[in-house]
Write a protein that holds these residues in place. Sequence first.
Motif, PDB file in Angstrom:
ATOM      1  N   ALA A 192       0.811  -1.220   0.000  1.00  0.00           N
ATOM      2  CA  ALA A 192       0.000   0.000   0.000  1.00  0.00           C
ATOM      3  C   ALA A 192       0.845   1.272   0.000  1.00  0.00           C
ATOM      4  O   ALA A 192       0.326   2.357  -0.270  1.00  0.00           O
ATOM      5  CB  ALA A 192      -0.939   0.005   1.201  1.00  0.00           C
ATOM      6  N   THR A 193       2.133   1.142   0.278  1.00  0.00           N
ATOM      7  CA  THR A 193       3.014   2.313   0.225  1.00  0.00           C
ATOM      8  C   THR A 193       3.350   2.691  -1.214  1.00  0.00           C
ATOM      9  O   THR A 193       3.910   3.762  -1.447  1.00  0.00           O
ATOM     10  CB  THR A 193       4.322   2.037   0.988  1.00  0.00           C
ATOM     11  OG1 THR A 193       5.008   0.926   0.387  1.00  0.00           O
ATOM     12  CG2 THR A 193       4.035   1.717   2.444  1.00  0.00           C
ATOM     13  N   LYS A 194       3.020   1.824  -2.168  1.00  0.00           N
ATOM     14  CA  LYS A 194       3.291   2.076  -3.582  1.00  0.00           C
ATOM     15  C   LYS A 194       1.960   2.369  -4.279  1.00  0.00           C
ATOM     16  O   LYS A 194       1.085   1.501  -4.289  1.00  0.00           O
ATOM     17  CB  LYS A 194       3.985   0.878  -4.224  1.00  0.00           C
ATOM     18  CG  LYS A 194       5.268   0.447  -3.508  1.00  0.00           C
ATOM     19  CD  LYS A 194       5.841  -0.818  -4.119  1.00  0.00           C
ATOM     20  CE  LYS A 194       7.049  -1.301  -3.317  1.00  0.00           C
ATOM     21  NZ  LYS A 194       8.179  -0.373  -3.365  1.00  0.00           N
ATOM     22  N   PRO A 195       1.778   3.569  -4.845  1.00  0.00           N
ATOM     23  CA  PRO A 195       0.484   3.954  -5.437  1.00  0.00           C
ATOM     24  C   PRO A 195      -0.067   2.939  -6.435  1.00  0.00           C
ATOM     25  O   PRO A 195      -1.267   2.636  -6.430  1.00  0.00           O
ATOM     26  CB  PRO A 195       0.796   5.294  -6.109  1.00  0.00           C
ATOM     27  CG  PRO A 195       1.943   5.854  -5.323  1.00  0.00           C
ATOM     28  CD  PRO A 195       2.765   4.665  -4.917  1.00  0.00           C
ATOM     29  N   LYS A 196       0.814   2.382  -7.268  1.00  0.00           N
ATOM     30  CA  LYS A 196       0.369   1.407  -8.274  1.00  0.00           C
ATOM     31  C   LYS A 196      -0.325   0.222  -7.621  1.00  0.00           C
ATOM     32  O   LYS A 196      -1.398  -0.220  -8.050  1.00  0.00           O
ATOM     33  CB  LYS A 196       1.566   0.944  -9.096  1.00  0.00           C
ATOM     34  CG  LYS A 196       1.278  -0.204 -10.046  1.00  0.00           C
ATOM     35  CD  LYS A 196       2.550  -0.641 -10.753  1.00  0.00           C
ATOM     36  CE  LYS A 196       2.314  -1.865 -11.625  1.00  0.00           C
ATOM     37  NZ  LYS A 196       3.562  -2.324 -12.277  1.00  0.00           N
ATOM     38  N   LYS A 198      -1.388   0.045  -4.418  1.00  0.00           N
ATOM     39  CA  LYS A 198      -2.502   0.453  -3.566  1.00  0.00           C
ATOM     40  C   LYS A 198      -3.810   0.419  -4.354  1.00  0.00           C
ATOM     41  O   LYS A 198      -4.840  -0.053  -3.855  1.00  0.00           O
ATOM     42  CB  LYS A 198      -2.252   1.854  -3.016  1.00  0.00           C
ATOM     43  CG  LYS A 198      -3.290   2.307  -2.001  1.00  0.00           C
ATOM     44  CD  LYS A 198      -2.902   3.646  -1.393  1.00  0.00           C
ATOM     45  CE  LYS A 198      -3.898   4.071  -0.324  1.00  0.00           C
ATOM     46  NZ  LYS A 198      -3.508   5.347   0.309  1.00  0.00           N
ATOM     47  N   THR A 199      -3.751   0.873  -5.591  1.00  0.00           N
ATOM     48  CA  THR A 199      -4.938   0.826  -6.450  1.00  0.00           C
ATOM     49  C   THR A 199      -5.347  -0.615  -6.734  1.00  0.00           C
ATOM     50  O   THR A 199      -6.528  -0.967  -6.701  1.00  0.00           O
ATOM     51  CB  THR A 199      -4.656   1.559  -7.777  1.00  0.00           C
ATOM     52  OG1 THR A 199      -4.313   2.918  -7.497  1.00  0.00           O
ATOM     53  CG2 THR A 199      -5.874   1.525  -8.694  1.00  0.00           C
ATOM     54  N   ALA A 200      -4.353  -1.475  -6.984  1.00  0.00           N
ATOM     55  CA  ALA A 200      -4.641  -2.883  -7.271  1.00  0.00           C
ATOM     56  C   ALA A 200      -5.265  -3.571  -6.059  1.00  0.00           C
ATOM     57  O   ALA A 200      -6.174  -4.394  -6.196  1.00  0.00           O
ATOM     58  CB  ALA A 200      -3.359  -3.599  -7.690  1.00  0.00           C
ATOM     59  N   LEU A 201      -4.789  -3.234  -4.869  1.00  0.00           N
ATOM     60  CA  LEU A 201      -5.340  -3.822  -3.656  1.00  0.00           C
ATOM     61  C   LEU A 201      -6.809  -3.428  -3.469  1.00  0.00           C
ATOM     62  O   LEU A 201      -7.636  -4.242  -3.059  1.00  0.00           O
ATOM     63  CB  LEU A 201      -4.527  -3.379  -2.439  1.00  0.00           C
ATOM     64  CG  LEU A 201      -3.078  -3.888  -2.362  1.00  0.00           C
ATOM     65  CD1 LEU A 201      -2.340  -3.179  -1.235  1.00  0.00           C
ATOM     66  CD2 LEU A 201      -3.025  -5.389  -2.162  1.00  0.00           C
ATOM     67  N   LYS A 202      -7.110  -2.179  -3.772  1.00  0.00           N
ATOM     68  CA  LYS A 202      -8.492  -1.711  -3.641  1.00  0.00           C
ATOM     69  C   LYS A 202      -9.420  -2.488  -4.579  1.00  0.00           C
ATOM     70  O   LYS A 202     -10.566  -2.779  -4.235  1.00  0.00           O
ATOM     71  CB  LYS A 202      -8.567  -0.223  -3.948  1.00  0.00           C
ATOM     72  CG  LYS A 202      -7.976   0.669  -2.871  1.00  0.00           C
ATOM     73  CD  LYS A 202      -8.100   2.140  -3.256  1.00  0.00           C
ATOM     74  CE  LYS A 202      -7.564   3.046  -2.172  1.00  0.00           C
ATOM     75  NZ  LYS A 202      -7.669   4.481  -2.546  1.00  0.00           N
ATOM     76  N   LYS A 203      -8.910  -2.822  -5.767  1.00  0.00           N
ATOM     77  CA  LYS A 203      -9.732  -3.562  -6.732  1.00  0.00           C
ATOM     78  C   LYS A 203     -10.034  -4.977  -6.229  1.00  0.00           C
ATOM     79  O   LYS A 203     -11.091  -5.527  -6.501  1.00  0.00           O
ATOM     80  CB  LYS A 203      -9.024  -3.617  -8.089  1.00  0.00           C
ATOM     81  CG  LYS A 203      -8.965  -2.276  -8.807  1.00  0.00           C
ATOM     82  CD  LYS A 203      -8.262  -2.399 -10.149  1.00  0.00           C
ATOM     83  CE  LYS A 203      -8.234  -1.065 -10.878  1.00  0.00           C
ATOM     84  NZ  LYS A 203      -7.513  -1.173 -12.181  1.00  0.00           N
ATOM     85  N   VAL A 204      -9.092  -5.563  -5.521  1.00  0.00           N
ATOM     86  CA  VAL A 204      -9.316  -6.904  -4.970  1.00  0.00           C
ATOM     87  C   VAL A 204     -10.335  -6.859  -3.846  1.00  0.00           C
ATOM     88  O   VAL A 204     -11.212  -7.732  -3.747  1.00  0.00           O
ATOM     89  CB  VAL A 204      -7.989  -7.493  -4.453  1.00  0.00           C
ATOM     90  CG1 VAL A 204      -8.226  -8.830  -3.760  1.00  0.00           C
ATOM     91  CG2 VAL A 204      -6.997  -7.681  -5.606  1.00  0.00           C
TER      92      VAL A 204
END
Length: 211
Positions: A192-196, A198-204
């Motif tokens: 989550a410290t990496k913007p790329k 963090k977005t992917a985690l939100k999608k999951v």
Amino acid sequence: MFWEIIPSSPITKLITKILDDMVRLSTVNGIIYLLDNPQSHETLKVILSRLGHLILDPVLSIRSAVVDLLLLIMGIHSFQFHMVVHLDVLLSTLANDQPLVAQKITKLLLPSYFPTNVTSEEACNRCVTLIKRSPLAGARFCEFCLSEGASPQSLNLLFKILINLVLSPANISSDQIDGILMAAANICNNLATKPKYKTALKKVLTSKKLM
């Protein structure tokens, strides 16, 4: 320095005496020093198991030095680190010890449980196997594996696998579910410290999955 001029029998007796009776930290550091001489390997390979109990020593610096020793012998072809400290003991230490020791054990186990020389799918499968075998150790492993060189892309895939696994808990114990969730949380904290990512985690983590 003069290993080759001393017969093997007195060398073995001397080192055995040192392993049994000398100051613990100095002994471990001395063995690390001896390993710089390849001629010592055959003798040390037989007797290094005498140091294995020090992984449970009450002194942090000694436990840390033992893992340093295991990391060193991991790179020596004729040695197997699990012959010095059994894997179950390593996993228990990983689960419960201080971050300094836990991170070093993660580095030690990374080639086995999240290797970089296999596909991401295979690496994830191995890590899931670790989590199922020892849930707390597996969760701790996921806390440090990014800092020890694991691929963020592969960890992102592992996060997806862990979330799907805990939502379909067939043949999974409650302890394993706890370990899977802690492992996923540790991966999430790192990525989550990496913007790329963090977005992917939100999608999951869709609303449906969170419910």
